[in-house]
Design a protein around this motif. Structure first.
Motif, short mmCIF file in Angstrom:
data_model
loop_
_atom_site.label_atom_id
_atom_site.label_comp_id
_atom_site.label_asym_id
_atom_site.label_seq_id
_atom_site.Cartn_x
_atom_site.Cartn_y
_atom_site.Cartn_z
N GLU A 200 0.81 -1.22 0.00
CA GLU A 200 0.00 0.00 0.00
C GLU A 200 0.85 1.27 0.00
O GLU A 200 0.33 2.36 -0.27
CB GLU A 200 -0.94 0.01 1.21
CG GLU A 200 -2.05 -1.02 1.17
CD GLU A 200 -1.56 -2.43 1.43
OE1 GLU A 200 -0.41 -2.58 1.95
OE2 GLU A 200 -2.28 -3.39 1.10
N ASP A 201 2.15 1.13 0.31
CA ASP A 201 3.03 2.30 0.29
C ASP A 201 3.50 2.64 -1.12
O ASP A 201 4.19 3.65 -1.32
CB ASP A 201 4.25 2.07 1.19
CG ASP A 201 3.86 1.99 2.67
OD1 ASP A 201 3.06 2.83 3.09
OD2 ASP A 201 4.34 1.08 3.37
N SER A 202 3.16 1.80 -2.10
CA SER A 202 3.47 2.13 -3.49
C SER A 202 2.66 3.34 -3.92
O SER A 202 1.56 3.58 -3.44
CB SER A 202 3.14 0.94 -4.41
OG SER A 202 3.90 -0.19 -4.07
N GLY A 203 3.23 4.13 -4.81
CA GLY A 203 2.51 5.30 -5.31
C GLY A 203 3.48 6.41 -5.67
O GLY A 203 4.70 6.21 -5.78
N ARG A 223 7.51 1.82 -6.02
CA ARG A 223 6.80 0.55 -6.15
C ARG A 223 7.40 -0.44 -5.16
O ARG A 223 8.56 -0.80 -5.25
CB ARG A 223 6.89 0.01 -7.57
CG ARG A 223 6.17 -1.33 -7.75
CD ARG A 223 6.16 -1.73 -9.21
NE ARG A 223 5.37 -0.79 -9.99
CZ ARG A 223 5.32 -0.82 -11.32
NH1 ARG A 223 6.02 -1.70 -11.99
NH2 ARG A 223 4.59 0.07 -11.98
N VAL A 224 6.60 -0.85 -4.18
CA VAL A 224 7.03 -1.81 -3.19
C VAL A 224 6.85 -3.21 -3.77
O VAL A 224 5.76 -3.57 -4.20
CB VAL A 224 6.23 -1.67 -1.88
CG1 VAL A 224 6.68 -2.70 -0.86
CG2 VAL A 224 6.39 -0.26 -1.31
N ILE A 225 7.92 -3.98 -3.79
CA ILE A 225 7.88 -5.31 -4.39
C ILE A 225 8.13 -6.36 -3.32
O ILE A 225 8.63 -6.06 -2.23
CB ILE A 225 8.91 -5.45 -5.53
CG1 ILE A 225 10.32 -5.20 -4.99
CG2 ILE A 225 8.59 -4.49 -6.67
CD1 ILE A 225 11.41 -5.43 -6.02
N GLY A 226 7.76 -7.59 -3.60
CA GLY A 226 7.95 -8.68 -2.66
C GLY A 226 8.03 -10.00 -3.40
O GLY A 226 8.15 -10.04 -4.63
#
Length: 434
Positions: A200-203, A223-226
């Motif tokens: 949700e911190d992506s943006g 873009r937070v990736i995992g």
């Protein structure tokens, strides 16, 4: 106590440069370090071919592009400015590459650069008499602006400068971020840190610098990736086997593969036609289900006895066939004030995602000003521009059962023609083309 302040005329020390002519290999930077003295400390200015040199400013550096800006020349050479010529070259090779001869603004975006490569850029103003002296940048390395992420930490460190020292304000798509992020600002840098980053911190994070001289804004996409989700079904299993020890006196024509679920009595054919390869992939299997397989060899006489798998094979449990993915990111556009601006992206998903458009965190609704259209793959926002505030960042957000993704693009208005001057080099007549 009285102090008497003595004034000292400025002096230049040339002892470090004994010869009048300095030889520099082509493609290498020219570096001149001249000691100066005076009281109070003198202000130094550099000139080339009679024109005062100014510094170009590097506005933005990324993996594949660089944005620079510059100040217009103080003198126009007796004719109105017609534009600017911009060129680039590899920092370690001679030879300039003309990029554009019709730049009208005092800023330019150099694109199609190679990540990790080093470049030098230069710009010259033109009028009807020709081209003025070139203003050259320092060596610039193309580096990605992807934020530094370590162990689920978002860290955005931005160098800043300005007099007076600018006030820094961080937001995320127009919304306050101070409760989610830790923000620290010094005279030279501002930094935003988010620990335990989530999807949700992506943006798009916005940084605005402001002082008495004006305001500067920059947009940073994060873009937070995992780790990926489990592979999607239906599942496939590939079988391999060896040739029979005996071909029965006739050439092996091919093989047949059959399967059944464990506990069932009926075998089903996998291949509709005889195969010659000793490998076959069985598709369309159910998740978390045990199967048995067997293979027959065939020659002109008929089928062999079957070779069965030693034990049942169980397929794994995966996620359902749901997905959401961006096929084409939104691109920045430039439109004239009063004309319609169109921002388009490609996002697909299953189930069909819900599409919403945002500007500074506020959802846009269908109206005479904003028109949204979608065919399930291509999503378009049309903005009827009628005011300067229509310039800025727009975001398309797609949501389904899998989650949400977004892509953003900026709408810009072209600046009016700059009415500034240039001092072209003597003796150059007419436009110059390379």
């Amino acid at each position: 106590i009285n102090y008497l302040l003595s004034l000292v005329l400025p002096t230049i020390d040339f002892t470090g440069i004994p010869q009048k002519t300095i030889h520099v290999p082509a493609g290498k930077p020219i570096e001149l370090a001249i000691p100066i003295e005076g009281r109070p400390p003198p202000t130094a200015s550099w000139f080339f071919a009679g024109s005062k040199l100014k510094e170009s400013e590097i506005d933005e550096v990324d993996a594949n592009y660089v944005i620079i800006s510059w100040e217009p020349p103080e003198l126009d050479g007796g004719a109105a400015l017609s534009g600017y010529v911009v060129e680039q070259r590899d920092a370690h090779r001679p030879g300039w590459l003309p990029v554009s001869e019709s730049v009208t603004r005092t800023t330019f975006k150099f694109t199609r650069l190679v990540e990790g490569a080093e470049y030098v850029f230069r710009v010259a103003a033109t009028n009807r008499f020709g081209i003025g002296s070139y203003l050259q940048s320092e060596i610039i390395e193309c580096k990605s602006r992807i934020p530094h992420v370590e162990r689920h930490i978002i860290r955005l460190t931005i160098p800043i400068k300005g007099k007076p020292i600018p006030v820094c304000k961080w937001t995320k798509e127009g919304q306050d971020i101070s409760k989610r992020a830790m923000i620290a600002t010094s005279e030279t840098h501002t930094e935003l840190v988010i620990k335990d980053a989530e999807r949700e911190d992506s943006g798009t994070y916005d940084l605005v610098l402001e002082n008495k001289c004006g305001k500067k804004a920059v947009y940073i996409k994060v873009r937070v990736i995992g780790t990926p989700n489990p592979p999607e079904g239906p599942l496939d299993i590939t079988l391999e086997w060896e040739r029979p020890e005996s071909d029965g006196g006739k050439e092996i024509l091919g093989y047949w593969v059959e399967y059944r679920q464990s506990g069932e009595s009926t075998w089903k054919k996998c291949n509709k036609e005889r195969i010659k390869d000793r490998q076959f992939t069985v598709g369309g299997l159910l998740e978390a289900t045990e199967y048995e397989f067997r293979v027959f060899a065939e020659n002109q006489t008929g089928l062999s006895r079957p070779r069965r798998t030693a034990m049942a094979v169980k397929t794994k449990l995966t996620c359902k066939q749901k997905y959401i993915v961006t096929f084409k990111e939104m691109q920045d556009v430039t439109t004239k004030l009063g004309e319609a601006a169109q921002l388009t992206c490609q996002i697909v998903g299953r189930p069909l995602p819900d599409i919403k458009w945002y500007r500074f965190g506020k959802e846009l609704v269908q109206s005479r000003k904003y028109k949204m259209s979608s065919d399930g793959r291509n999503h378009t926002l049309t903005v009827m521009t009628d005011e300067q505030e229509d310039e800025g960042l727009y975001t398309c957000m797609a949501t389904n059962d899998v989650g949400e993704i977004e892509t953003s693009g900026k709408n810009s208005f072209p600046a009016s023609h700059w009415q500034t001057g240039v001092q072209p080099s003597p003796g150059q007549q007419g436009p110059h083309h390379t």
